[in-house]
Motif scaffolding. Structure first.
Motif, PDB file in Angstrom:
ATOM      1  N   ILE A   1      17.214   3.734 -11.829  1.00  0.00           N
ATOM      2  CA  ILE A   1      16.300   4.609 -12.363  1.00  0.00           C
ATOM      3  C   ILE A   1      16.428   4.384 -13.749  1.00  0.00           C
ATOM      4  O   ILE A   1      15.524   4.568 -14.401  1.00  0.00           O
ATOM      5  N   ALA A   2      17.698   4.293 -14.384  1.00  0.00           N
ATOM      6  CA  ALA A   2      17.687   4.264 -15.867  1.00  0.00           C
ATOM      7  C   ALA A   2      17.047   2.990 -16.580  1.00  0.00           C
ATOM      8  O   ALA A   2      16.311   3.030 -17.395  1.00  0.00           O
ATOM      9  N   LEU A   3      17.412   1.767 -15.494  1.00  0.00           N
ATOM     10  CA  LEU A   3      16.727   0.575 -15.970  1.00  0.00           C
ATOM     11  C   LEU A   3      15.179   0.646 -16.164  1.00  0.00           C
ATOM     12  O   LEU A   3      14.434   0.060 -16.779  1.00  0.00           O
ATOM     13  N   GLY A   4      14.638   0.985 -14.928  1.00  0.00           N
ATOM     14  CA  GLY A   4      13.292   1.213 -14.537  1.00  0.00           C
ATOM     15  C   GLY A   4      12.668   2.141 -15.933  1.00  0.00           C
ATOM     16  O   GLY A   4      11.524   1.934 -16.110  1.00  0.00           O
ATOM     17  N   THR A   5      13.221   3.251 -16.072  1.00  0.00           N
ATOM     18  CA  THR A   5      12.579   4.241 -16.964  1.00  0.00           C
ATOM     19  C   THR A   5      12.594   3.580 -18.339  1.00  0.00           C
ATOM     20  O   THR A   5      11.702   3.597 -19.041  1.00  0.00           O
TER      21      THR A   5
END
Length: 1009
Positions: free
Chosen positions: A827-831
């Motif tokens: 989630i952090a990387l995709g955001t």
């Protein structure tokens, strides 16, 4: 032979029209019945266009030839069209049929317009075409493989569109004549076809800013393109090591590999490309020492190796690269000293070595690089004194922070007075006075001398600054009083003087800082009262006065500062009532405690009021007060009269209080009724709109647009039924969101905007929504269409089945499993990747302004999808209430600079919110949590725990097992992103790079982090 019936019919119609005019004696009797194919093709092409400025008005089907038309060129000998250039005319529509009739066309350029739809495969039928430029449009879909049949093509530019999918394998089948190819700034993905190596005439290749991936196998083929002069594959997802062999590109001048996942050493023969002038390998995972062959690049002007994993001593041979103008080695692990021969870089204008492990002194010879405009040595181990010669140059930026420099701050020169815009000497061991000459820096905007041992007074010359926005002098052992003329500069936005030994009162002139939004004077020895003049600081957002000796009451006028979001006045000697209004009625105990007698239900102890005495209840005391001890006693009648007067005053007070309460109840009731009526009006407007649409059988009062190719007629005819069946799944400041079905299994989310009458014209709304619709990325919610009426606007987007990140973190049911570390990291990387797309792929960049977990939606695989992006751009006329509500709902995520109109608001705002979000993602806690006795700011809490070596105690206990080597640097990254100073935050591209490094940890990189 294939017959085009449409063209035959159009040709017949035009022939009949010409023949009719001839028979009727029309003056154009010379019109030939043999219609020109070029006229026919261009007229057909024009029918699919929208030409708002009528720039194609000269295109007339009655003409025998189009050679006199604007933007058209013909071959004088044949009379056939050879060039069609419609660049930047504001045209829209689709590139439809007709152009294939121009069989002698050589140049077709349609760039910088707003063409939509797919690229027509029929363009490949123009066998004579040598130049095709479709760049800077809104084209979508896949690149047709038929373009590979255009063997005469020399120039093909498809950049800055929304093209998706892979490059077709057959695109380069017949590219022997191709000199230039660009597909930059699209959404292309997958590997690059190996057939690219057939393009032996290629001079320029640009594949940058896409999602191409895979190992660089195609590079082996690229190394065989002997004529290549420019190669740009930056900002993709290529990985693996880059093979040797690049020296075969004898003519290469421009090489850009930045923003990928390349690893291993850089090619050892790179230095043999002796014509290179621009080399950028930044933001990768390259390792090892630099090959000495690089010193042969005597023509190189631009060299950036930043944010990699390079190690070893700083290259002694760097001075051999005498043409260097730009040198960036920041964010690596270089060690050793700077060579004394740096002065040989006579053309150097930009030098950044920040974030390495360099030691020793800065050579004085660096001052002989007369063209230097920026020097950044932040975060190394440099020691000794700062060379005076550097302050004699015409530098615009000096950043020597977080080193071990000692001695005094050099006095500036007349050149520096005019040029310097940013000076950061923080976190060193500097001593001595702040030079009075600093007041002569007429263009200085940022000054940071914090965390030193200056032991100096604040010089009054600091008030001479006319453009200063940030003044940070925290923890610098300053003493004395605050100069009265400190705020003569009306542009000052951040003033931080915390942690010093300042004495005396806060000057009334502080009210002259009209642009101030952060004022922090805590941990000093200031005394006296808080000046009423602070009430003039209308933009003030953060006020920190804790741990001083301030006394008296807090001025009631401060309650009128509507923009205040945070106040701390604890541990002073303040008494009395808190100001009515603003933030003061919502302050928690930690912001008030440690005073003598502030009146608040949160505090225990006496409440001291410095106010006039109340009405005297003792008649005799009242008499003595009015007349003194020698007054003759009054008669009984006078006493009764006085008694009646006292009762009247008491009655008046009681009646007045009762009236105020009654009026308050009535007003609140009326407001509730009004609010209910407004909500009912919005709902009724939707129903009446749908009903009237059904009754009329058309959409005359509304406009429904779906961006995909599937028909929307069923939706339009059953809008009321659809919305009645839709289920509400969330509410936000911008509106209510519903889950709805469009049939055939098509589930969408519909946002009903609450801001009716904001955009009055459908053309304006359509234009803005279509811009947002172009923002296609795997980590962005796809906008599928909209519904418009003057009273109501709906946005239709894809549906995320796993809800929001906020609900998964804070509203999880006991039966639902907690998010694993793998999903949280995803989630952090995709955001971060989604934000990079918004920031880099649009001009101007799309800034979200409200990055928080409720705006991060999760698909079925827990991939993040950013929602509500661009709504601030769409609804530019939001009323103050909606804007205020929006930021209140994002409390804790909003960057400090959003309250300061004098600072340039940019992408750094989103980075601040992202930093708070990833801290929340790791800890499972909200950004601001209120307890019975205190309030916990998440970023401050994590920072304290990190300093105490207990940061892993902050990790969400429900997460289960997690790798410490990943969690720890993610927490550190969150703290870096939430820096109060915007320039201290990394870019989102840098954040993505850091996260990718964290996922494949390297010991040296982790240490440097």
């Amino acid at each position: 032979m294939k017959v085009d019936v449409g063209f035959l019919l159009l040709r017949l119609l035009l022939v009949l029209m010409a023949s009719s005019r001839r028979c009727m004696g029309d003056s154009n009797s010379e019109v030939s019945l043999q219609l020109n194919d070029d006229v026919l093709g261009l007229i057909v092409f024009k029918t699919d266009l929208h030409d708002p400025s009528s720039l194609l008005g000269s295109w007339n089907e009655d003409d025998n030839t189009p050679c006199s038309w604007k933007y058209v060129r013909c071959d004088p000998s044949s009379g056939r069209v050879t060039e069609l250039s419609l660049d930047g005319l504001g045209l829209s529509g689709k590139i439809g049929r007709g152009l294939e009739k121009l069989q002698n066309l050589q140049v077709l350029s349609l760039s910088h317009n707003n063409f939509t739809g797919d690229i027509s495969p029929e363009l490949s039928l123009i066998g004579s075409l040598t130049t095709l430029n479709l760049s800077h449009n809104s084209l979508s879909g896949r690149i047709p493989v038929e373009l590979g049949n255009m063997s005469a093509l020399r120039f093909l530019d498809l950049s800055e569109n929304s093209l998706s999918g892979p490059l077709p394998d057959g695109l380069f089948q017949n590219c022997f004549s191709l000199h230039f190819f660009s597909s930059a700034w699209n959404i292309l993905e997958g590997p690059v076809p190996a057939t690219l190596s057939r393009c032996t005439s290629l001079v320029g290749l640009n594949l940058s800013n896409n999602h191409f991936s895979g190992n660089p196998d195609f590079v082996n083929g690229v190394w065989s393109l002997k004529n290549l002069r420019s190669l740009d594959i930056s900002r993709n997802a290529f990985s693996g090591s880059v093979p040797d062999g690049i020296s075969a590109l004898d003519n290469l001048k421009n090489l850009q590999f930045q923003g990928n996942h390349f690893s291993g050493p850089i090619p050892a023969d790179l230095g043999l490309c002796q014509h290179l002038t621009h080399l950028d390998l930044s933001n990768n995972l390259f390792t090892g020492a630099l090959p000495e062959s690089l010193q042969r690049l005597s023509l190189l002007r631009f060299l950036s190796l930043s944010d990699n994993l390079f190690s070893g001593d700083f290259p002694w041979w760097i001075s051999n690269m005498s043409s260097l103008e730009y040198l960036d080695f920041s964010g690596n692990s270089f060690t050793g000293n700077l060579p004394a021969t740096m002065d040989q870089l006579k053309l150097l204008s930009y030098l950044s070595l920040s974030g390495n492990r360099l030691t020793g002194g800065v050579p004085a010879t660096l001052a002989y690089c007369y063209r230097l405009s920026a020097i950044r040595l932040r975060g190394n181990g440099f020691n000794g004194s700062i060379p005076q010669g550097l302050f004699d140059l015409g530098l615009e930026e000096i950043d020597l922070s977080r080193n071990e420099f000692s001695g005094s701050i050099p006095a500036g020169s007349s050149r520096l007075f005019e040029s310097l815009r940013a000076l950061d000497l923080s976190a060193n061991k500097l001593t001595g006075d702040i030079p009075a000459e600093m007041g002569l820096f007429s263009n200085l905007r940022y000054l940071n001398l914090s965390w030193n041992s200056l032991r100096s007074r604040l010089p009054p010359e600091l008030g001479y600054f006319q453009n200063l926005s940030v003044l940070d002098l925290r923890n610098s052992a300053l003493y004395g009083s605050i100069p009265e003329d400190l705020c003569d500069s009306t542009s000052l936005a951040i003033l931080q003087l915390d942690g010093n030994s300042l004495t005396g009162p806060i000057p009334d002139e502080i009210g002259n800082c009209s642009s101030l939004y952060l004022l922090s004077l805590s941990n000093n020895q200031l005394n006296g009262s808080i000046p009423k003049a602070m009430s003039r600081l209308k933009k003030l957002k953060i006020l920190k006065l804790e741990f001083n000796e301030l006394s008296g009451e807090i001025p009631q006028e401060l309650g009128k500062l509507d923009n205040l979001l945070a106040v701390n006045i604890s541990y002073n000697k303040l008494v009395g009532r808190l100001p009515v209004g603003g933030i003061f009625q919502n302050l928690d105990q930690s912001a008030l405690q440690g005073n003598l007698g502030i009146c608040s239900p949160l505090l225990r102890g006496p409440c001291k009021m410095n106010v006039p005495k109340p009405l005297v209840l003792d008649p005799n005391a009242y008499n003595n007060q009015m007349g003194g001890p020698n007054v003759v006693p009054e008669s009984t009648g006078s006493a009764k009269l006085r008694h009646r007067r006292f009762l009247s005053v008491s009655a008046i007070v009681a009646i007045s209080a009762a009236l105020v309460i009654v009026c308050g109840v009535v007003i609140v009731s009326l407001l509730n009724v009004s609010a209910r009526r407004r909500l009912a009006f919005v709902d009724n407007a939707l129903e009446s709109m749908c009903s009237s649409s059904q009754r009329s059988g058309s959409l005359a009062t509304g406009k429904l647009i779906l961006f995909d190719s599937r028909s929307s007629d069923d939706w339009a005819q059953n809008a009321e039924t659809l919305l009645n069946k839709a289920s509400e799944i969330g509410k936000g400041v911008f509106g209510t969101v519903y889950k709805a079905s469009l049939g055939e299994g098509r589930i969408v989310a519909i946002k009903k905007l609450v801001t009716s009458n904001i955009i009055q014209y459908p053309e304006d709304f359509d234009r803005e929504v279509r811009i947002l619709g172009k923002a296609r990325h795997p980590n962005l919610i796809t906008l599928k269409g909209y519904f418009w009426t003057p009273q109501l606007q709906l946005l239709i987007s894809e549906y995320a089945p796993n809800g929001s990140l906020h609900s998964r973190l804070h509203e999880r049911s006991p039966s639902s499993p907690p998010l694993s570390w793998a999903n949280r990291f995803k989630i952090a990387l995709g955001t971060a990747k989604g934000l990079v797309h918004l920031h880099q792929n649009f001009r101007p960049p799309i800034i979200h302004y409200s990055i928080k977990p409720s705006n991060i939606l999760l698909d079925e695989n827990y991939n993040p999808k950013i929602s509500d992006f661009g709504l601030a751009r769409l609804l530019t006329k939001l009323d103050k209430h909606v804007i205020s509500s929006r930021f209140q709902s994002a409390l804790g995520y909003v960057a400090p600079e959003l309250a300061c109109q004098s600072l340039r608001i940019n992408e750094k705002c989103d980075i601040y919110g992202f930093g708070v979000m990833i801290l929340e993602l790791v800890t499972g806690r909200k950004p601001v949590e209120y307890g019975e006795d205190d309030v916990v700011i998440l970023s401050d809490h994590v920072r304290v725990m990190l300093e105490q070596g207990k940061v892993l105690s902050c990790v969400d206990p429900t997460m289960g097992e997690y790798p410490e080597e990943e969690v720890l640097p993610v927490l550190k990254l969150g703290l870096v992103c939430t820096s109060q100073i915007p320039s201290s935050r990394p870019s989102m591209a840098e954040v993505v790079q850091i996260l990718q490094v964290i996922k494949t940890p390297v010991p040296q990189r982790m240490e440097a982090f």
